[in-house]
Design an enzyme around this catalytic site. Sequence first.
Site, PDB file in Angstrom:
ATOM      1  N   THR A  18      22.992  53.729  18.332  1.00 17.71           N
ATOM      2  CA  THR A  18      24.382  53.978  18.719  1.00 17.71           C
ATOM      3  C   THR A  18      24.576  53.863  20.228  1.00 17.71           C
ATOM      4  OG1 THR A  18      23.901  56.299  18.720  1.00 17.71           O
ATOM      5  CG2 THR A  18      24.913  55.420  16.735  1.00 17.71           C
ATOM      6  N   ASP A  19      23.583  54.284  21.003  1.00 17.18           N
ATOM      7  CA  ASP A  19      23.747  54.221  22.460  1.00 17.18           C
ATOM      8  C   ASP A  19      23.605  52.811  22.994  1.00 17.18           C
ATOM      9  OD1 ASP A  19      23.969  56.859  22.294  1.00 17.18           O
ATOM     10  OD2 ASP A  19      22.400  57.374  23.739  1.00 17.18           O
TER      11      ASP A  19
ATOM     12  N   ASN B 208      25.980  62.572  22.275  1.00 14.83           N
ATOM     13  CA  ASN B 208      24.867  63.462  22.593  1.00 14.83           C
ATOM     14  C   ASN B 208      25.198  64.914  22.295  1.00 14.83           C
ATOM     15  OD1 ASN B 208      23.671  61.174  23.379  1.00 14.83           O
ATOM     16  ND2 ASN B 208      23.632  61.611  25.573  1.00 14.83           N
TER      17      ASN B 208
ATOM     18  N   ASP C 281      48.678  38.730  54.078  1.00 18.91           N
ATOM     19  CA  ASP C 281      49.177  37.669  54.941  1.00 18.91           C
ATOM     20  C   ASP C 281      50.182  36.857  54.157  1.00 18.91           C
ATOM     21  OD1 ASP C 281      47.580  38.208  57.063  1.00 18.91           O
ATOM     22  OD2 ASP C 281      45.971  36.851  56.452  1.00 18.91           O
TER      23      ASP C 281
ATOM     24  N   ASP D 247      42.054  36.294  57.636  1.00 20.31           N
ATOM     25  CA  ASP D 247      41.226  35.088  57.608  1.00 20.31           C
ATOM     26  C   ASP D 247      40.543  34.802  58.939  1.00 20.31           C
ATOM     27  OD1 ASP D 247      43.561  34.471  58.867  1.00 20.31           O
ATOM     28  OD2 ASP D 247      44.297  33.097  57.331  1.00 20.31           O
TER      29      ASP D 247
ATOM     30  N   ASP E 297      40.888  39.306  62.700  1.00 19.75           N
ATOM     31  CA  ASP E 297      41.300  40.130  61.560  1.00 19.75           C
ATOM     32  C   ASP E 297      40.176  41.068  61.117  1.00 19.75           C
ATOM     33  OD1 ASP E 297      43.793  39.007  61.359  1.00 19.75           O
ATOM     34  OD2 ASP E 297      43.167  37.447  59.963  1.00 19.75           O
TER      35      ASP E 297
ATOM     36  N   ASN F  49      19.786  57.563  18.674  1.00 22.18           N
ATOM     37  CA  ASN F  49      19.971  57.330  20.098  1.00 22.18           C
ATOM     38  C   ASN F  49      19.899  55.849  20.425  1.00 22.18           C
ATOM     39  OD1 ASN F  49      20.153  58.138  22.852  1.00 22.18           O
ATOM     40  ND2 ASN F  49      17.984  57.631  23.044  1.00 22.18           N
TER      41      ASN F  49
HETATM   42  P1  ATP Z   1      49.471  34.755  58.412  1.00 15.18           P
HETATM   43  O1  ATP Z   1      48.448  33.821  57.822  1.00 15.18           O
HETATM   44  O2  ATP Z   1      48.947  36.044  58.888  1.00 15.18           O
HETATM   45  O3  ATP Z   1      50.734  34.854  57.606  1.00 15.18           O
HETATM   46  P2  ATP Z   1      50.871  33.096  60.104  1.00 15.18           P
HETATM   47  O4  ATP Z   1      50.396  31.749  59.691  1.00 15.18           O
HETATM   48  O5  ATP Z   1      52.165  33.567  59.618  1.00 15.18           O
HETATM   49  O6  ATP Z   1      49.804  34.142  59.798  1.00 15.18           O
HETATM   50  P3  ATP Z   1      50.087  32.401  62.723  1.00 15.18           P
HETATM   51  O7  ATP Z   1      49.242  31.356  62.158  1.00 15.18           O
HETATM   52  O8  ATP Z   1      49.527  33.393  63.652  1.00 15.18           O
HETATM   53  O9  ATP Z   1      50.864  33.230  61.645  1.00 15.18           O
HETATM   54  O10 ATP Z   1      51.302  31.677  63.407  1.00 15.18           O
HETATM   55  C1  ATP Z   1      52.253  32.383  64.153  1.00 15.18           C
HETATM   56  C2  ATP Z   1      53.195  31.433  64.824  1.00 15.18           C
HETATM   57  O11 ATP Z   1      52.444  30.581  65.682  1.00 15.18           O
HETATM   58  C3  ATP Z   1      53.901  30.508  63.853  1.00 15.18           C
HETATM   59  O12 ATP Z   1      55.128  31.047  63.437  1.00 15.18           O
HETATM   60  C4  ATP Z   1      54.104  29.260  64.688  1.00 15.18           C
HETATM   61  O13 ATP Z   1      55.295  29.367  65.417  1.00 15.18           O
HETATM   62  C5  ATP Z   1      52.955  29.272  65.658  1.00 15.18           C
HETATM   63  N1  ATP Z   1      51.883  28.373  65.221  1.00 15.18           N
HETATM   64  C6  ATP Z   1      51.243  28.368  64.055  1.00 15.18           C
HETATM   65  N2  ATP Z   1      50.305  27.408  64.009  1.00 15.18           N
HETATM   66  C7  ATP Z   1      50.342  26.784  65.198  1.00 15.18           C
HETATM   67  C8  ATP Z   1      49.606  25.710  65.794  1.00 15.18           C
HETATM   68  N3  ATP Z   1      48.638  25.090  65.153  1.00 15.18           N
HETATM   69  N4  ATP Z   1      49.936  25.336  67.050  1.00 15.18           N
HETATM   70  C9  ATP Z   1      50.893  25.983  67.720  1.00 15.18           C
HETATM   71  N5  ATP Z   1      51.614  26.986  67.225  1.00 15.18           N
HETATM   72  C10 ATP Z   1      51.375  27.391  65.988  1.00 15.18           C
END
Ligand code: ATP
Length: 882
Positions: free
Chosen positions: A726-727, A695, A326, A629, A633, A723
């Site tokens: 050393t072992d 051995n 990620d 996370d 996933d 044995n």
């Molecule tokens: P990764 O941890 O896999 O890299 P990421 O953080 O890149 O994931 P997401 O968290 O899924 O990806 O976010 C994807 C998109 O969603 C972001 O580019 C943003 O535009 C939007 N986004 C992220 N967090 C929020 C939130 N709390 N509220 C609204 N939109 C959000």
Amino acid sequence: MNWYQWNEEKLQEKLGVDIDKGLSTKDAENRLNKFGPNVFDDGKKTPLWLVFIKQFQDFMVLVLLAATLVSGLLGEYVDAIAIMIIVLINGCIGFFQEQKAEKSLAKLKELSAPMANVLRNEKWEKVPSSELVVGDVIKVTSGDRVSADLRVIKSTSLEIEESALTGESVPASKHATAMTKDGLEPADQKNMAFMGTLVTRGSGIGVVVGTGMKTAMGQIADLLVNTEQQQTPLERKLAELGKLLIVIALLLTVFVVIVGVWQGHPLYNMFLAGVSLAVAAIPEGLPAIVTVALSLGVQRMIRKKAIVRKLSAVETLGSASVICSDKTGTMTENRMTVKQIYLDNDIFDVTGQGYDLKGEFQLDGKKVDDPSLDSMLLYGAICNHATLMKKKGNWMIDGDPTEGALLVAARKANITIEDTNQFTIIHEIPFDSDRKRMSVVVEDKQKNQFVITKGAPDVLLPRMNYVTDASGRRPLRTGDQKQMDQAINNMANQALRTIAIGIKPLKKGQQFDDMLLEKDLTFIGIYGIIDPPRKEVKAAIAECREAGIKTVMITGDHAKTAYAIADQLKLIPKGGKVLEGHQLSNMTEEQLSDVIEDVYVFARVTPEHKLKIVKAFQRNGHVVAMTGDGVNDAPAIKASDIGVSMGYNGTDVAKEASALVLLDDNFATIKSAIKEGRNIYENIRKFIRYLLASNVGEILVMLFAMLLGMPLPLIPVQILWVNLVTDGLPAMALGLDQAEGDVMKRKPRDPKEGIFARGLGFKILSRGLMIGLVTLIAFITAYQNNPDHLRYAQTIAFTTLVMAQLIHVFDCRSEHSIFSRNPFQNLYLVGAVISSVLLLLVVIYFEPLQTVFNTMDLALRDWIFILALSAIPTVLFGFTKK
Ligand code: ATP
């Protein structure tokens, strides 16, 4: 009355807690002492004495003990007692190793124990789930495993999957109102959350009404505990190898005994020598040493902030050829700051660093105060769950860092919690990585209701039909769209993550239909948020590349943002491709595996795509590590060869599915774990090589002597002593060896490779043969010089064998040549060898032991002879690389 029938007031009264404040620490402590921890009763543990006795259950050890008993009865007291003592010490070493392995496994379990978010003394804090007590107020969010039985008192689209308890796999939605019916089954108790079930959506707050065995799950807990610890593939392979070696050792021993008897040795002598030889030659300690090496390695990993949840992952780590990681939080700091804002066709710059609240809004370098900017910032602060807090003088975020960044930006325009409190959230559609957006329905003081939606621009813009400008709300035009795209590209090229925000007024009394709420929105603006790469990641990616491991970035962010960061990290080479989620959706797994070798960045993906990515890489023969996370996933984490989850920001579900947990959520930690994984495997190879070569040497010297019609070069106690000494320590010390300099410059290990691959088999046989030969030469020379004095020749043979092994142990540290490593680098090994030499000297020179071990004083001349001979196997092969 049941918990689900009580209203909040009754609950507070019954449970003795103020729901808004939580329990006090003192009260919680008292309750914990009184009612015990929130855990299921453990299965029965094997008592220590039984573990100790088990060390002597080995068939050959039993035969040896029986033989010793016989020799004791025949009057050979000294021999019998000496053998008994050696067997006992051997047992103690085995016991100690097993305890050590057990303890470190228990420690691992403790480290990966779940935590709960609990309200105590009016503050939310994380405590180990085992410390929860009845009356605690706890918060659960999507991805959490519920850590006690709860009566839900607040639900924000809370949905819980309860199949473990009810068998129903469709998640149940939970509410907070008291129910009136009597005698409801758990599946129908819609305001209860049960221990061990899984929050799949939304969030909620609940009061603990049952812990440990007094929970619904506790009633069926007997079914859950007592799971056997599984062997790792390597342990299994070694156990099989061990069986084969037993057969070989036994056959050879029988052969030695037959030849010995045929050459005229008394049967009784040969029998005892044979049994001792078998005990010495069978590497019975191997599985335990492997487990110790694995678990010690695992402890080293913990120091580097990686927790291995499954021992087998340690082996797989060394074979990893692709890391899919990620981006956000793993490669970047997850410390988000709004840097730019697009509003009314203008791009405003936002100054200030990190979460610091100081900063201003500028247009072309000049400070501006703009009311539309203020309203956008206010919307961003309302559609938000993060909170700001001060820790040690610095502002920190509690919650999602992206939302934290929006809060900080709002504070820079002096928008505070008092301003946001003018609006009440009455409905919410939570954010998740699939939808990439979140919405709230809010009501102001005049009871006007409207929707605020924020999310990825490419997801949100198609849902927006209006825009506001100086003249008010008007329909969006193509020109607006172009301007927006330009702004988004502009921001993304600077590695900014983009979030669009829009609103929609609602008619009074309108029903909330989630399908319709996020349509026909009015565009307000776009935030551009920076999330700098972690400092150590660039070097880690380079190191992985050198180690033949490809790093792939996976992100929900915009392709251009992802590319810009990948470029900064030097992750993507020239010609490397970026693939987007919608392209992935249109490909079959085969099509993807055809192109995937050129892809370095996957952007705008959803968690479902991750599974496809894992499978496509695996199709091409890769061993894949995949990070994750969130709840969604989990399937990809499970399907990968090494599932990696985030210790800090990860959900319980992701952690449970993973084999490796990163305590600091850092990509560089995966690299350290891989390096350690490779090293552990190499160390295991080192002591297998050492033990088996030793051995082979022991058996061959006896065999050759018998074939040549010579007397026994070693008596039984001597064989057992060799044995033991050393072992024992030297082999353990090899398990603690540092990585060789080029361990991250080699290609990943082929997962199909056998234990003796890469020349290990040859090394064992050639060194073993040489050790056997030099010992034999030492014996024959000494015996020929002084045929009346067998004891002298045996002392020489014994000493040569021990010294040859103790010198050879240093050769085992390298896959290349003994000369390529500094022998003083591994001080454990130096210490182990010195103590073995000291023990040897005691056995040779200490008079009372001379009788027991049939040894005698050696002169300097003897020592020169012995050392020259015993160095030959190691020095000779030190010049070859084989
Ligand atoms: P990764 O941890 O896999 O890299 P990421 O953080 O890149 O994931 P997401 O968290 O899924 O990806 O976010 C994807 C998109 O969603 C972001 O580019 C943003 O535009 C939007 N986004 C992220 N967090 C929020 C939130 N709390 N509220 C609204 N939109 C959000």
